[in-house]
Scaffold this motif. Structure first.
Motif, PDB file in Angstrom:
ATOM      1  N   PRO A  71      21.502  97.493  59.846  1.00 13.31           N
ATOM      2  CA  PRO A  71      21.305  96.037  59.910  1.00 13.31           C
ATOM      3  C   PRO A  71      22.583  95.250  59.634  1.00 13.31           C
ATOM      4  O   PRO A  71      23.464  95.723  58.914  1.00 13.31           O
ATOM      5  N   ILE A  72      22.615  94.073  60.209  1.00  8.93           N
ATOM      6  CA  ILE A  72      23.693  93.107  59.950  1.00  8.93           C
ATOM      7  C   ILE A  72      23.029  91.781  59.552  1.00  8.93           C
ATOM      8  O   ILE A  72      21.824  91.612  59.744  1.00  8.93           O
ATOM      9  N   VAL A  73      23.831  90.873  59.015  1.00 11.54           N
ATOM     10  CA  VAL A  73      23.358  89.498  58.829  1.00 11.54           C
ATOM     11  C   VAL A  73      24.251  88.607  59.688  1.00 11.54           C
ATOM     12  O   VAL A  73      25.484  88.637  59.552  1.00 11.54           O
ATOM     13  N   ALA A  74      23.620  87.877  60.594  1.00 13.91           N
ATOM     14  CA  ALA A  74      24.342  86.965  61.491  1.00 13.91           C
ATOM     15  C   ALA A  74      24.113  85.539  61.021  1.00 13.91           C
ATOM     16  O   ALA A  74      23.001  85.200  60.602  1.00 13.91           O
ATOM     17  N   ALA A  75      25.160  84.713  61.073  1.00  9.98           N
ATOM     18  CA  ALA A  75      24.997  83.328  60.612  1.00  9.98           C
ATOM     19  C   ALA A  75      25.926  82.381  61.359  1.00  9.98           C
ATOM     20  O   ALA A  75      27.025  82.762  61.773  1.00  9.98           O
ATOM     21  N   ILE A  76      25.455  81.161  61.504  1.00 14.39           N
ATOM     22  CA  ILE A  76      26.287  80.066  62.000  1.00 14.39           C
ATOM     23  C   ILE A  76      26.674  79.227  60.789  1.00 14.39           C
ATOM     24  O   ILE A  76      25.805  78.850  59.986  1.00 14.39           O
ATOM     25  N   LEU A  77      27.969  78.979  60.651  1.00 11.42           N
ATOM     26  CA  LEU A  77      28.482  78.234  59.499  1.00 11.42           C
ATOM     27  C   LEU A  77      29.087  76.920  59.952  1.00 11.42           C
ATOM     28  O   LEU A  77      29.738  76.857  61.006  1.00 11.42           O
ATOM     29  N   GLU A  78      28.911  75.909  59.127  1.00 15.43           N
ATOM     30  CA  GLU A  78      29.402  74.581  59.481  1.00 15.43           C
ATOM     31  C   GLU A  78      30.399  74.086  58.432  1.00 15.43           C
ATOM     32  O   GLU A  78      30.132  74.132  57.228  1.00 15.43           O
ATOM     33  N   LYS A  79      31.524  73.621  58.938  1.00 15.99           N
ATOM     34  CA  LYS A  79      32.553  73.023  58.075  1.00 15.99           C
ATOM     35  C   LYS A  79      33.602  72.415  59.001  1.00 15.99           C
ATOM     36  O   LYS A  79      33.752  72.880  60.137  1.00 15.99           O
ATOM     37  N   GLU A  80      34.352  71.449  58.526  1.00 19.45           N
ATOM     38  CA  GLU A  80      35.459  70.896  59.306  1.00 19.45           C
ATOM     39  C   GLU A  80      36.438  72.025  59.665  1.00 19.45           C
ATOM     40  O   GLU A  80      36.749  72.864  58.820  1.00 19.45           O
ATOM     41  N   ASN A  81      36.897  72.066  60.917  1.00 21.24           N
ATOM     42  CA  ASN A  81      37.881  73.069  61.348  1.00 21.24           C
ATOM     43  C   ASN A  81      37.409  74.502  61.034  1.00 21.24           C
ATOM     44  O   ASN A  81      38.172  75.344  60.552  1.00 21.24           O
ATOM     45  N   ALA A  82      36.122  74.745  61.322  1.00 16.09           N
ATOM     46  CA  ALA A  82      35.452  75.959  60.841  1.00 16.09           C
ATOM     47  C   ALA A  82      36.113  77.261  61.299  1.00 16.09           C
ATOM     48  O   ALA A  82      36.300  78.172  60.484  1.00 16.09           O
ATOM     49  N   VAL A  83      36.463  77.362  62.580  1.00 18.64           N
ATOM     50  CA  VAL A  83      36.976  78.645  63.098  1.00 18.64           C
ATOM     51  C   VAL A  83      38.251  79.050  62.379  1.00 18.64           C
ATOM     52  O   VAL A  83      38.370  80.150  61.833  1.00 18.64           O
ATOM     53  N   GLU A  84      39.228  78.137  62.364  1.00 19.41           N
ATOM     54  CA  GLU A  84      40.531  78.465  61.782  1.00 19.41           C
ATOM     55  C   GLU A  84      40.423  78.688  60.271  1.00 19.41           C
ATOM     56  O   GLU A  84      40.976  79.653  59.729  1.00 19.41           O
TER      57      GLU A  84
END
Ligand code: CMP
Length: 139
Positions: A71-84
């Motif tokens: 198993p894995i845990v997948a998530a979408i995360l939110e923050k300013e300039n999130a990817v970098e």
């Protein structure tokens, strides 16, 4: 929405070692909001589809075997300039080269078992979020 979200997975080795709670606590403490999250097991075919951009790379077989090993845990995360910012936060792909205090330094073992995934661009974040989550699960 572009620029404010990234996608992450807690990989099978980190999940099975019981690091999920600690990793999520650090992610939240660093200011990321969890927009969507699920525990899921990928088949080898699904892992292959997710990482299809690496299909020709020598590590593709090892990577897709590993990512479908538990198993894995997948998530979408939110923050300013999130990817970098998230990529800096988790550290270099190879845990041995990751800065002290980063997630991969703390919880990664090697290049494959590097604890977590993080999107490498806004376009990847959108694609990867859509791979795991429906529109209704993201709002
Ligand atoms: P991730 O951020 O999930 O994106 C692609 C993954 O491929 C990467 O983390 C690593 O786990 C893996 N990877 C990259 N380079 C290598 C390599 N040389 N050998 C094995 N796995 C690799």
């Amino acid at each position: 929405m572009t620029g404010t979200i990234t996608f992450t997975m807690i990989k099978p080795s980190a999940f099975s070692a019981g690091y999920t709670g600690n990793i999520l606590a650090k992610i939240e403490a660093a200011g990321y909001k969890i927009k969507a999250m699920k525990k899921i097991s990928l088949s080898k075919e699904q892992a292959g589809h997710f990482y299809e951009m690496h299909k020709e790379r020598p590590f593709y077989e090892e990577l897709t075997n590993f990512m479908s090993s538990g198993p894995i845990v997948a998530a979408i995360l939110e923050k300013e300039n999130a990817v970098e910012s998230f990529r800096k936060f988790i550290g270099a792909t190879d845990p041995a080269k990751a800065d002290e205090g980063t997630i991969r330094k703390l919880y990664g073992k090697n290049l494959s078992e590097n604890a977590v995934h993080g999107s490498d661009s806004d376009e990847s974040a959108q694609r990867e979020a859509g791979f795991f989550f429906s529109f209704l699960e993201m709002v």
